[in-house]
Design an enzyme around this catalytic site. Structure first.
Site, short mmCIF file in Angstrom:
data_model
loop_
_atom_site.label_atom_id
_atom_site.label_comp_id
_atom_site.label_asym_id
_atom_site.label_seq_id
_atom_site.Cartn_x
_atom_site.Cartn_y
_atom_site.Cartn_z
N ASP A 353 11.77 -16.29 -26.34
CA ASP A 353 11.54 -17.60 -26.97
C ASP A 353 11.99 -17.54 -28.43
O ASP A 353 12.89 -16.75 -28.81
CB ASP A 353 10.05 -17.97 -26.82
CG ASP A 353 9.80 -19.47 -26.78
OD1 ASP A 353 9.80 -20.08 -27.86
OD2 ASP A 353 9.63 -20.03 -25.68
N ASP A 354 11.36 -18.31 -29.27
CA ASP A 354 11.74 -18.49 -30.67
C ASP A 354 11.76 -17.15 -31.43
O ASP A 354 11.04 -16.22 -31.08
CB ASP A 354 10.67 -19.40 -31.30
CG ASP A 354 11.14 -20.04 -32.59
OD1 ASP A 354 12.21 -19.66 -33.08
OD2 ASP A 354 10.42 -20.91 -33.09
N ARG A 429 6.94 -29.73 -39.04
CA ARG A 429 7.08 -28.30 -38.72
C ARG A 429 8.20 -27.68 -39.56
O ARG A 429 9.02 -26.92 -39.06
CB ARG A 429 7.33 -28.10 -37.23
CG ARG A 429 6.76 -26.78 -36.71
CD ARG A 429 7.24 -26.45 -35.31
NE ARG A 429 6.67 -25.21 -34.86
CZ ARG A 429 7.28 -24.36 -34.05
NH1 ARG A 429 8.48 -24.61 -33.60
NH2 ARG A 429 6.69 -23.25 -33.69
N ASP A 464 14.38 -26.66 -26.85
CA ASP A 464 13.19 -27.18 -27.52
C ASP A 464 13.58 -28.25 -28.54
O ASP A 464 14.75 -28.34 -28.97
CB ASP A 464 12.49 -26.01 -28.23
CG ASP A 464 11.01 -26.24 -28.45
OD1 ASP A 464 10.54 -27.37 -28.23
OD2 ASP A 464 10.33 -25.27 -28.82
N ASN A 466 11.19 -30.12 -31.78
CA ASN A 466 9.80 -30.11 -32.22
C ASN A 466 9.39 -31.15 -33.25
O ASN A 466 8.44 -30.92 -33.99
CB ASN A 466 9.45 -28.71 -32.75
CG ASN A 466 9.22 -27.74 -31.61
OD1 ASN A 466 8.36 -27.97 -30.77
ND2 ASN A 466 10.01 -26.69 -31.56
N CYS A 502 12.11 -28.99 -23.30
CA CYS A 502 10.84 -28.77 -23.99
C CYS A 502 10.90 -29.56 -25.29
O CYS A 502 11.93 -29.58 -25.96
CB CYS A 502 10.67 -27.28 -24.29
SG CYS A 502 9.23 -26.90 -25.29
N ASP A 524 2.16 -27.59 -24.48
CA ASP A 524 1.79 -26.29 -25.05
C ASP A 524 0.36 -25.93 -24.67
O ASP A 524 -0.08 -24.81 -24.91
CB ASP A 524 1.92 -26.33 -26.58
CG ASP A 524 3.36 -26.12 -27.03
OD1 ASP A 524 4.21 -25.82 -26.17
OD2 ASP A 524 3.63 -26.27 -28.23
C1 DGJ Z 1 7.24 -25.34 -29.15
C2 DGJ Z 1 7.23 -25.02 -27.68
O1 DGJ Z 1 6.52 -25.99 -26.98
C3 DGJ Z 1 6.67 -23.63 -27.46
O2 DGJ Z 1 6.60 -23.34 -26.10
C4 DGJ Z 1 7.54 -22.63 -28.19
O3 DGJ Z 1 8.81 -22.58 -27.61
C5 DGJ Z 1 7.62 -22.99 -29.65
N1 DGJ Z 1 8.04 -24.34 -29.84
C6 DGJ Z 1 8.57 -22.07 -30.39
O4 DGJ Z 1 8.73 -22.41 -31.68
#
Ligand code: DGJ
Length: 758
Positions: A353-354, A429, A464, A466, A502, A524
């Protein structure tokens, strides 16, 4: 099949009829969307205004049948006597489009813009409506279980044509309805709301730039009294991922006007002569088998016509994702250690992941710079991917390509690539979105992502995003067209890559994204009790094959709730199973349980992912059932238990009443630790509940929980068979369910073969 005879248009499959006609004034009258009927029923189904209603405007004086306000319509304008909400607003002027022509074509009519659309339909009907300077093309595509509609506006004049609202469809359904919508926020997605539709419009909309967890675009209209399995329910959704709008409004005459499309808030667009504007495709679904009936039709449509062909009915791998276990704190050694553990447990795909690129050691820097962090991964991405592959797992990677941290090389080089307005930048974020309306930004994203994808063996991508957008109106629409262009350029040439959508969890769970990403991270919040709500409510609109569903640690990081590992697995089974916790800290008993979970899921994953889904929950408990041809699996979940519980029955659906079924429970085990002080009553020595002996025993020892093993007819299972008792505080034996709060069971129900003479 679609027919057009004597001005009556009929979209017909074995599941429904959709009927409308052109009347003598060139207006499209809606006649019927529901159970299959005959085209000859048109007259019987049409509105009969008689002498009309007082003070009503008529297109032709003395002709009540020409009163737009009193008719069920397929489309409407403004300023011409229909005072219900209009699906279009043109140049601050009246609009009055009348029928010009129609044609029926084979298959779907491809979009001319980057908008995604459903595929593989037999026929599409195009109806062309015209007013002086413009044409409106209404497209109707007949899929087996749904109808899709969209509108295209064409400027046929010599002057620019400005508009500020253009819905994808408008329909007037006879009857009263209740509207079910789904609202929420980060970590609390998909809360169900139901309200009566009355004279004031009920609106479901978002302006967040994404389809949003605040207001899911899909919604339902049900006749009062409709239940899970009975009654008329309509489902609506949009193949779109940005600002959406939908409304339902009941008229005095008892017609309910429904429309859905791009949100008109701040939307103002000018078409040059000859230019066209396409709206996203809307999905309309009908069932008289209640909410469950409409959900199953929508599921079928998504599985067959929305998700990319390469992933249609294709099993999704069991994945391990390092995010909740590591966050940004990892290196190659730690990842490989996790990968070995994940492999031993049975995982098939390892997802990083990240935090793997640039200066991305926290969420304040690095976003935008997709160069591998060599300190963390000295052998680069291909080095890591090869090692994971050698372990016998495929490898997947996280990206957030639409966003940029101001503390990044990308932003320092191209501050003008960030999506801003005339005010100070607004962060969320610590990030800004990139301006995907700019071709050079889209090129950068395509190059940087494909550069990584082609440099290592990567078979899965988590995409993703965010933050909400600052783009309003047309800009938000153009942004999403930019995203669709980027997704198409990256993933169409690489169909074998499994894409998981996502957006901070479920901030972009919509049909637009599903056209590219066969599965989407629901939330999440992986607390299984929260997931019961999120996944059950998603199931109204989307099939379980699209749910990213992971088992994570307990107590849960979002709720501090402690739930049994069995229940975390039992909930995640009804989706695309994954694990997202630090495997290094698993107890031996937890490793055993996870191995058993994965083996069980692999045995039944076809039916978990693609079986037909039934919601059988009541106020007390959640009950889900998935069904294949001869195999059914039910998940039964309790929340808080009560002392001295009464009998409990398992009541299933959709079984053949005269056939016999063998019912077993997935074997679960009980940890000894949770019994605490009770242990001393059964052990020969007086054990300290917090002492070393009991803690060691809890790491290694379990006791079997009760397991059903019986046969019963489909009829008995429909009636409700008695389950073994729940723990009642009177002792333990293996013929009861000893579970405590948040306990659950999975039941496997297999149809027995017919023996000769049966
Ligand atoms: C938000 C996602 O929903 C998480 O699962 C994860 O990938 C984080 N971002 C990583 O920054």
């Amino acid at each position: 099949m679609i027919t057009s005879e004597n001005g009556v248009f009929h979209l017909k499959t074995k599941n429904y009829s959709y009927l409308f006609r052109v009347n003598e004034w060139g207006v499209l009258e809606h006649l019927h969307y529901g159970a299959p009927v005959l085209s000859e029923d048109a007259g019987a189904l049409a509105c009969k205004p008689g002498l009309g209603w007082g003070t009503a405007i008529q297109l032709a004086e003395g002709e009540p049948k020409s009163c737009l306000n009193a008719l069920a319509l397929e489309w409407s304008g403004s300023g011409r006597g229909d005072f219900r909400e209009t699906p279009m607003e043109l140049r601050d002027a009246a609009t009055d489009f009348r029928f010009e022509s129609s044609r029926i074509v084979t298959g779907v009519v491809p979009m001319q813009s980057a908008l995604p659309q459903a595929r593989d339909a037999a026929h599409t009907l195009e109806v062309v409506m015209a007013q002086k300077e413009a044409k409106l093309h209404l497209f109707y595509t007949a899929f087996d279980t749904v109808v899709t509609r969209r509108a295209v506006l064409e400027n046929c004049g010599e002057e620019p044509l400005e508009f500020s609202k253009l819905m994808s469809f408008c329909i007037d359904l006879p009857g009263c309805f209740e509207m079910t919508t789904f609202h929420g926020t980060w970590n609390a997605e998909m809360r169900l709301h139901r309200q009566a539709v009355t004279g004031g419009a009920v609106v479901n909309e978002t302006t967040m730039g994404c389809s949003s967890n605040a207001h899911q675009p899909g919604f339902l209209l049900s006749e009062p009294g409709a239940s899970e399995n009975c009654g008329v329910v309509y489902g609506f959704n949009l193949v779109y991922s940005a600002n959406h709008y939908a409304s339902a409004q009941k008229s005095h005459q008892g017609l309910t006007r429904v429309m859905q499309g791009i949100n008109p808030a701040n939307f103002r667009k000018t078409l040059a002569p000859g230019e066209v504007f396409e709206t996203p495709e809307a999905v309309l679904c009908w069932s008289d088998e209640g909410f469950g009936g409409v959900s199953r039709r929508l599921h079928d449509f998504v599985n067959r016509h929305i998700v990319p062909k390469a992933w249609q009915f294709r099993s999704r791998p069991v994945l391990y994702n390092d995010w909740e276990g590591c966050l940004f704190d990892f290196n190659q050694a730690r990842l490989l250690d996790l990968a070995k553990r994940a492999k031993k447990l049975g995982c098939e795909l390892f997802v990083l992941d990240d935090g793997w690129f640039g200066a991305r050691n926290h969420d304040k820097a690095g976003l935008g710079d997709y160069n591998v962090n060599k300190k963390k991964l000295p052998n680069g991405m291909s080095g890591l991917a090869d090692k994971i592959n050698e372990l016998g797992m495929t490898f997947g990677l996280w990206f957030e390509p639409e966003a940029v941290n101001p503390d990044s090389d990308l932003y320092r080089a191209h501050p003008d690539w960030a999506l801003t307005d005339q005010f100070d930048p607004l962060y969320c974020r610590n990030e800004l979105l990139l301006d995907l309306t700019k071709p050079e930004v889209r090129d950068y994203i395509v190059q940087s992502v494909t550069g990584v994808l082609d440099g290592a063996k990567i078979s899965y991508v988590k995409w993703d995003m965010n933050r909400p957008s600052v783009a309003v109106g047309v800009k938000a629409h153009e942004y999403i067209l930019g995203l669709y262009d980027v997704l198409r350029r990256i993933f169409e040439p690489r169909p074998e890559i499994l894409l998981e959508g996502c957006a901070s969890g479920g901030n972009r769970f919509d049909l637009g994204m599903l056209c590219f990403a066969p599965q989407i991270w629901c939330s999440d919040d992986t607390d299984p009790i929260e997931r019961l709500t999120i996944q059950e409510n998603l199931s109204y609109l989307y099939p379980q094959s699209t749910f990213g569903a992971h088992v994570s640690a307990a107590p849960h990081s979002m709720t501090l709730r402690n739930t049994p590992l069995t229940t975390r697995g039992n909930v995640s089974f009804f989706g695309c199973l994954g694990y997202e916790l630090d495997l290094k800290h698993l107890l031996p008993v937890e490793e055993t349980e996870i191995k058993a979970q994965i083996a069980f899921y692999k045995q039944y994953r076809e039916v978990f992912q693609f079986g037909s889904f039934n919601r059988l929950s009541d106020g007390e408990k959640t009950l889900w059932q998935v069904s294949g041809d001869h195999l059914h699996i039910a998940g039964l979940y309790h929340k808080l238990v009560h002392a001295a519980p009464g009998y409990e029955r398992l009541r299933l659906t959709g079984l053949k009443k005269d056939r016999r079924y063998h019912v077993t429970t997935r074997q679960q085990s009980i940890r000894v630790g949770p019994f605490g002080a009770l242990i001393k009553h059964v052990s020969p020595v007086n054990l300290n509940p917090n002492g070393m002996v009991l803690r060691t025993a809890d790491r290694h020892m379990t006791m079997p929980d009760g397991q059903e093993n019986f046969t019963a007819s489909g009829s008995a299972l429909h009636t409700g068979v008695m389950l073994m008792p729940l723990f009642g505080g009177t002792g333990y034996n293996a013929d009861q369910r000893t579970q405590g709060d948040f306990g659950s069971n999975i039941y496997v129900i297999k149809e027995e073969p017919l023996h000769e003479g049966n």
